[in-house]
Write a protein that holds these residues in place. Structure first.
Motif, short mmCIF file in Angstrom:
data_model
loop_
_atom_site.label_atom_id
_atom_site.label_comp_id
_atom_site.label_asym_id
_atom_site.label_seq_id
_atom_site.Cartn_x
_atom_site.Cartn_y
_atom_site.Cartn_z
N ASN A 480 7.64 -7.50 11.76
CA ASN A 480 8.77 -7.18 12.63
C ASN A 480 9.39 -8.48 13.18
O ASN A 480 9.69 -8.60 14.36
CB ASN A 480 8.36 -6.25 13.78
N GLN A 481 9.58 -9.42 12.24
CA GLN A 481 10.09 -10.74 12.59
C GLN A 481 11.40 -11.02 11.85
O GLN A 481 11.56 -10.62 10.69
CB GLN A 481 9.11 -11.84 12.20
N ILE A 482 12.29 -11.71 12.52
CA ILE A 482 13.49 -12.22 11.89
C ILE A 482 13.47 -13.75 12.03
O ILE A 482 13.15 -14.28 13.09
CB ILE A 482 14.76 -11.61 12.51
N THR A 483 13.78 -14.42 10.93
CA THR A 483 13.58 -15.87 10.85
C THR A 483 14.85 -16.54 10.36
O THR A 483 15.42 -16.14 9.34
CB THR A 483 12.41 -16.19 9.91
N PHE A 484 15.29 -17.59 11.07
CA PHE A 484 16.56 -18.26 10.80
C PHE A 484 16.34 -19.76 10.71
O PHE A 484 16.26 -20.44 11.72
CB PHE A 484 17.57 -17.92 11.89
N PRO A 485 16.24 -20.30 9.48
CA PRO A 485 16.02 -21.73 9.33
C PRO A 485 17.14 -22.58 9.91
O PRO A 485 18.29 -22.13 10.04
CB PRO A 485 15.93 -21.90 7.81
N ALA A 486 16.81 -23.81 10.23
CA ALA A 486 17.77 -24.74 10.84
C ALA A 486 19.02 -24.90 9.98
O ALA A 486 20.13 -25.02 10.50
CB ALA A 486 17.11 -26.09 11.07
N ARG A 524 12.92 1.10 8.06
CA ARG A 524 12.69 2.19 9.01
C ARG A 524 11.32 2.83 8.85
O ARG A 524 10.86 3.56 9.72
CB ARG A 524 13.78 3.25 8.86
N HIS A 525 10.65 2.56 7.73
CA HIS A 525 9.32 3.14 7.51
C HIS A 525 8.22 2.35 8.23
O HIS A 525 7.06 2.77 8.20
CB HIS A 525 9.02 3.18 6.01
N PHE A 526 8.56 1.23 8.85
CA PHE A 526 7.56 0.40 9.52
C PHE A 526 7.76 0.50 11.03
O PHE A 526 8.89 0.52 11.53
CB PHE A 526 7.70 -1.06 9.06
N ASP A 527 6.65 0.54 11.75
CA ASP A 527 6.73 0.74 13.20
C ASP A 527 6.84 -0.60 13.93
O ASP A 527 6.94 -1.66 13.28
CB ASP A 527 5.55 1.58 13.68
N PRO A 528 6.87 -0.61 15.27
CA PRO A 528 7.07 -1.88 16.00
C PRO A 528 6.03 -2.95 15.68
O PRO A 528 6.32 -4.15 15.81
CB PRO A 528 6.98 -1.44 17.47
N GLN A 529 4.83 -2.56 15.28
CA GLN A 529 3.78 -3.52 14.94
C GLN A 529 3.76 -3.88 13.46
O GLN A 529 2.89 -4.63 13.02
CB GLN A 529 2.40 -2.96 15.35
N GLY A 530 4.70 -3.33 12.69
CA GLY A 530 4.75 -3.63 11.27
C GLY A 530 3.91 -2.73 10.40
O GLY A 530 3.79 -2.95 9.20
N ARG A 531 3.33 -1.69 10.97
CA ARG A 531 2.52 -0.76 10.18
C ARG A 531 3.42 0.21 9.43
O ARG A 531 4.45 0.65 9.95
CB ARG A 531 1.56 0.03 11.07
N LEU A 532 3.01 0.56 8.21
CA LEU A 532 3.72 1.57 7.45
C LEU A 532 3.40 2.93 8.06
O LEU A 532 2.31 3.48 7.87
CB LEU A 532 3.30 1.51 5.98
N ARG A 533 4.34 3.45 8.83
CA ARG A 533 4.11 4.69 9.58
C ARG A 533 5.45 5.40 9.80
O ARG A 533 6.44 4.79 10.16
CB ARG A 533 3.47 4.39 10.94
N ASP A 534 5.48 6.70 9.56
CA ASP A 534 6.70 7.48 9.73
C ASP A 534 6.85 7.86 11.19
O ASP A 534 6.16 8.74 11.68
CB ASP A 534 6.67 8.72 8.85
N TRP A 535 7.77 7.20 11.89
CA TRP A 535 7.97 7.48 13.31
C TRP A 535 9.25 8.28 13.56
O TRP A 535 9.70 8.43 14.69
CB TRP A 535 8.00 6.18 14.13
#
Length: 677
Positions: A480-486, A524-535
């Motif tokens: 659940n990370q977004i990464t933006f290089p310099a 959308r299939h991944f929860d706030p912790q990054g687990r594959l879970r249908d919420w």
């Protein structure tokens, strides 16, 4: 699993928050943007094109006509202009190293590539140890051992990533692999273009063997191509590979044995350094079963031919000029339409970026990424995040239970800017200025070994999957990370001296795009912790799917080449990201203007017009036909013109900004416009 391409996130923007990229007359007079008077290249527009007919061409076509694709490139655009600037900065780093060990290692690796005279003098001798390893294979166990060795081809690829069931720990993965051409369609599609690619591939494989002094070249090439055709027939289509409900299949050792009875997973994992792993997350199940069957029933000598020809292909760039030119002719000229080879020093930069990337990135950030850029980008991330929070809270089609989960996921987003906190230490790689091929193999082995070494420890969330000097960005659903290089945090995507409307339309939409991947058809299939879970509730999921199907149908109608349409299923995640990104950025921009006053008209353009023009010019990228075909067939990102035209036609504010009317080619009636996030 990762989404690669353009970025940023956001936190709540409250009224009264310090302005982001605020401009006033005094600052505007002393610090000018890189493009034009306020950050948009007005000269790039083609005013003979109606915005409602082709907004990408309206914003960019004059620039395109004035800047044909250079002979050594298969694409050109704003990203390439920035890349040329970064190449010069990196060249200074590798050609004028410091006195520390990392700088000397970079310089030695680069020097080994630039030593053309030495490479010619050594001829094919550097190949001999690797060819001998293939020749020494006498049984399936030896074959599997080479499949497990970095630098050699394999029909089943092993990987390491956070476990979708528990992203705090790593898991071994297995996926389809093994083709020599860009994708299955190059083997299976009918038509003159594909016949030409297949014929050129055969010629290329024969040429490599002749250069290496091998006999029976034609028959060996035909055997390998027939094997790859069989692999291609079993491979999953790219759009099916995007379905996380199908490609995440955890299996125990016992289940693996039953899954592919004739394939020795124990040997394969042990040879790869994963012998203690009791579970593997299997991807494309039927394709992997088919590959396992082939490993068992295809003659051993054919597999050795396969390893040999793939070795010649991957090593060709590190061998004498004739090998390198043969590789360029097929892979760049025939497949992608590139007219001439890039300068050798530029290719050397690509090599060190790919092997010692974080060491180069550390030096790049020290020299070229000011702290002020990091500070301002942090503020912009917060604005976008706040805008999405507001849109989620007022979303009309999502029910309350799903909305609550979505807001929780947004709150848990982890944005990273600029560069890693800690950089990889490449000291264990032995770099020999007289052995470029060996350096490449040792770098491959190091990259795999460092991943294996992490398996026993909890997942390190500080690791990056891109270099700081890379003009790109990504979302990782497992973190659940977004990464933006310099490298991307500079003009034309972000300019601290540009009009706020421009920064929101360019980097702001890019930020929103990356955030949107957390809520696209995969993310959308991944929860706030990054687990594959249908919420999701069934009702909200159905409403979401109705909207995405409508969006996919719009994109599938685009036809970039005669008879070749954009694949709306394959590009679905990127299309959702683009549409959500621009709508988030537009909402964030108007939160900004609500707090700081209505924007002025500049050069006859309103703030909204500048916003959308900046968006369109951020996607000013155009391609040769060969690359365009490859992208449409294999890549989840649609061609750049559709990342503009396919998006704006769904945004109500664009219609108002440019007075788009029925009869304009991009016009959609309000009830046909898709709104998701």
């Amino acid at each position: 699993m990762k989404k690669h391409l353009f970025p940023l996130a956001t936190a709540l923007l409250l009224a009264g928050t310090a302005p982001v990229f605020a401009q006033n007359a005094a600052s505007h007079a002393t610090a000018r943007p890189q493009y034009g008077d306020f950050g948009v290249d007005l000269g790039a527009r083609d005013l003979s094109v109606r915005p409602g007919d082709d907004f990408w061409a309206y914003a960019n076509q004059t620039f395109v006509r004035a800047h044909p694709i250079p002979a050594d490139r298969n694409t050109y655009g704003v990203g390439d202009v920035l890349a040329e600037q970064i190449e010069q900065q990196l060249r200074d780093i590798v050609e004028h190293p410091g006195n520390d060990a990392a700088s000397r290692q970079i310089a030695d690796f680069y020097a080994s590539w630039m030593d053309e005279a030495g490479i010619e003098a050594r001829g094919t001798a550097p190949l001999r140890p690797y060819l001998d390893r293939i020749a020494a294979v006498h049984d399936k166990a030896g074959l599997i051992a080479l499949f497990a060795t970095p630098g050699f081809a394999r029909p089943i690829a092993l990987g390491i990533q956070p476990d979708p069931a528990d992203p705090t720990h790593y898991a071994a993965t297995a996926n389809q692999s093994g083709l020599g051409m860009p994708g299955r369609d190059y083997y299976l599609r009918q038509g003159a273009d594909y016949d030409r690619y297949r014929a050129a591939y055969r010629t290329y494989l024969i040429t490599l063997q002749h250069l290496a002094g091998m006999a029976d070249a034609e028959a060996r090439a035909d055997r390998v191509i027939a094997l790859e055709h069989r692999i291609a027939e079993a491979e999953w289509a790219p759009e099916r590979q995007r379905d996380v409900t199908q490609v995440v299949n955890p299996m125990t050792r016992a289940q693996l044995a039953a899954f592919t009875p004739h394939f020795d997973w124990g040997t394969y994992l042990a040879d790869a350094g994963l012998g203690d792993q009791q579970k593997v997350v299997v991807g494309e199940t039927s394709a992997i079963q088919a590959a396992a069957t082939m490993i068992d029933d295809v003659p051993l000598d054919t597999w050795k031919d396969y390893l040999t020809l793939h070795l010649l292909d991957s090593a060709a760039q590190f061998l004498p000029r004739a090998f390198d030119e043969a590789r360029f002719e097929f892979r760049s000229h025939v497949l992608r339409g590139t007219q001439s080879q890039k300068a050798r020093w530029k290719r050397g930069l690509d090599l060190v970026n790919g092997t010692l990337g974080e060491a180069v990135g550390r030096l790049y950030v020290e020299r070229h990424f000011p702290a002020e850029s990091r500070r301002q980008m942090t503020e912009l991330v917060a604005n976008l995040r706040g805008a999405l929070q507001d849109r989620l809270q007022h979303n009309q089609w999502m029910d309350e239970a799903t909305r609550a989960q979505a807001l929780t996921k947004l709150a848990a987003f982890d944005p990273r800017l600029g560069s890693p906190v800690h950089f990889i230490d490449y000291a264990p790689i032995r770099v020999d200025r007289n052995d470029i091929l060996g350096n490449a193999f040792r770098a491959n082995q190091f990259a795999w070994d460092i991943q294996v070494s992490r398996m026993a420890r909890p997942v390190d969330r500080s690791l990056w999957d891109m270099n700081a000097q890379e003009i790109n960005a990504y979302y990782n659903p497992l973190m659940n990370q977004i990464t933006f290089p310099a490298a991307i945090l500079q003009p034309p995507y972000f300019d601290p001296n540009a009009d706020p409307a421009v920064n929101y339309g360019a980097i702001g939409a890019v930020i929103g795009h990356e955030i949107g991947h957390g809520f696209d058809d995969e993310g959308r299939h991944f929860d706030p912790q990054g687990r594959l879970r249908d919420w999701w509730t069934a009702e909200s999921a159905e409403r979401f799917t109705q909207r995405t199907h409508a969006l996919g149908a719009q994109y599938s109608a685009f036809e970039p080449l005669p008879g070749l349409h954009v694949n709306g299923e394959l590009t679905m995640g990127e299309n959702i990201g683009d549409l959500g990104g621009i709508e988030m950025a537009y909402a964030a921009y108007h939160r900004y203007t609500a707090a700081h006053g209505e924007p002025p008209v500049i050069d006859g353009l309103t703030g909204d017009q500048r916003f959308f023009l900046a968006y369109a010019q951020a996607w000013r990228d155009y391609w040769r036909e060969g690359l365009l075909r490859e992208v449409v067939l294999t890549n989840p990102h649609p061609p750049s013109m559709y990342r503009v035209n396919g998006v704006v036609r769904n945004v109500d504010a664009w219609y108002r900004a440019f007075n788009i009317q029925p009869g304009d080619r991009l016009y959609l009636p309000p009830e046909q416009r898709v709104h998701i996030w």
